[in-house]
Design an enzyme around this catalytic site. Structure first.
Site, PDB file in Angstrom:
ATOM      1  CB  SER A  85       2.774   2.049   6.338  1.00 16.36           C
ATOM      2  OG  SER A  85       1.505   2.184   7.053  1.00 16.36           O
ATOM      3  CG  ASP A  88      -0.048  -4.211   2.748  1.00 10.65           C
ATOM      4  OD1 ASP A  88       0.362  -3.524   1.663  1.00 10.65           O
ATOM      5  OD2 ASP A  88      -0.304  -3.610   3.892  1.00 10.65           O
ATOM      6  CG  HIS A 139      -0.403   0.283   2.307  1.00  7.71           C
ATOM      7  ND1 HIS A 139      -0.130  -0.871   3.221  1.00  7.71           N
ATOM      8  CD2 HIS A 139      -0.070   1.494   3.051  1.00  7.71           C
ATOM      9  CE1 HIS A 139       0.402  -0.188   4.607  1.00  7.71           C
ATOM     10  NE2 HIS A 139       0.342   1.100   4.038  1.00  7.71           N
TER      11      HIS A 139
END
Length: 309
Positions: A242, A138, A89
């Protein structure tokens, strides 16, 4: 008159060779993609409660930046001289388009705004199963335009062994690092922070997330994910973390292995909602195929040979 024919030595021909520069292709496949000096920290400190990391104590940590407009996006981890593993992502826009050449990577930084070396990106690879409207698969890989130079500030981290089953991490303490927000206005996010967390069972994690109307989690928490966090909340990965690593350090050897990648959570540090991480051991084969293919490309360049008739 002699006529010379141009004959190309291709990758498929090279694969039949039993030895290239002293190393057999099959042994390279069996050995995996870990570098022999991976996971060693030049600066080893004990983590107590979490906070600002000792500078360069996690030398595989990188920052991923957007080129225009210039801004920090995510974290990532060096796994070899040309490969950075991160979350998918981080590499895909909200419209599902790949970032590709609109990003660059900063390595060897502690203060992410004022230190480190920038590297251009050659290619962005997102797992083929990833969809931007979902939390599954992911994981992504950034291939750099040139190899990084290892030193006391830049080193690769180890990844899980090739073709081995999942390791039971329940009740194991793991570590996350990142430049994400802390939730405290007085604390800067430009210096690298570290935090030790307990792993939470997937069953318990799933019970928590099933209470939410998560359209991005229609299959629940799967075995391709790891959950970690404190039941009482208060400390967790957050925005900007992230793509960064979830790590386990072997207490005997001191060697560090990345076991997960920061993926998602419910807000930040909410009680009974641990952070969720992409489990690296589920994607070692995928990483192997990509990184080994890159190493083959560098070993077996197309070489013209002239053979007189």
């Amino acid at each position: 008159m002699d006529i010379s024919f141009l004959v190309f030595i291709t990758l498929s021909m090279a694969l039949f060779s039993s030895n290239v520069t002293g190393t057999s292709v099959t042994s390279r496949v069996r050995r995996g993609i870990n570098e022999k000096h991976c996971g060693f920290r030049p600066v080893i400190t004990r983590i107590i409660g979490g906070g600002i990391a000792t500078p360069h104590s996690w030398p595989w940590m990188v920052g991923i930046f957007k080129v225009n407009p210039h801004r920090f996006l995510c974290g990532g981890s060096i796994i070899n001289k040309v490969s950075v593993v991160t979350a998918a992502h981080c590499l895909v826009t909200q419209f599902g388009n790949r970032q590709n050449y609109s990003i660059f990577v900063r390595v060897g930084a502690h203060d992410i705004d004022n230190s480190g070396t920038n590297y251009q990106v050659d290619k962005v690879i997102v797992h083929q199963g990833y969809k931007h409207h979902s939390h599954y698969y992911d994981i992504g890989l950034i291939l750099l335009s040139k190899p990084v130079e290892y030193n006391d500030k830049i080193q690769p981290v180890c990844i899980p062994e090739f073709n081995k089953p999942h390791v039971n991490l329940n009740n194991i303490k793991v570590v996350i690092t990142g430049w994400g927000v802390t939730g405290k206005a007085t604390e800067k996010r430009n210096v690298l922070r570290e935090l030790e967390l307990p792993v939470v069972t997937n069953e318990q994690c799933n019970k928590s997330y099933q209470t939410l109307p998560f359209s991005k989690l229609n299959r629940g928490i799967t075995n391709d994910m790891i959950c970690a966090g404190f039941p009482e909340g208060g400390k967790d990965a957050c925005q900007g973390d992230s793509g960064g690593p979830l790590m386990y350090q072997n207490p005997t050897t001191g060697r560090v292995k990345i076991v997960g990648v920061v993926s998602f959570g419910f807000e930040c540090a909410r009680p009974n909602f641990p952070g969720v991480y992409t489990r690296l051991s589920s994607y070692v084969n995928w990483l192997q195929e990509i990184t080994f293919g890159q190493s083959l490309a560098s070993l077996f360049e197309v070489v013209p040979i002239f053979i007189p008739e």
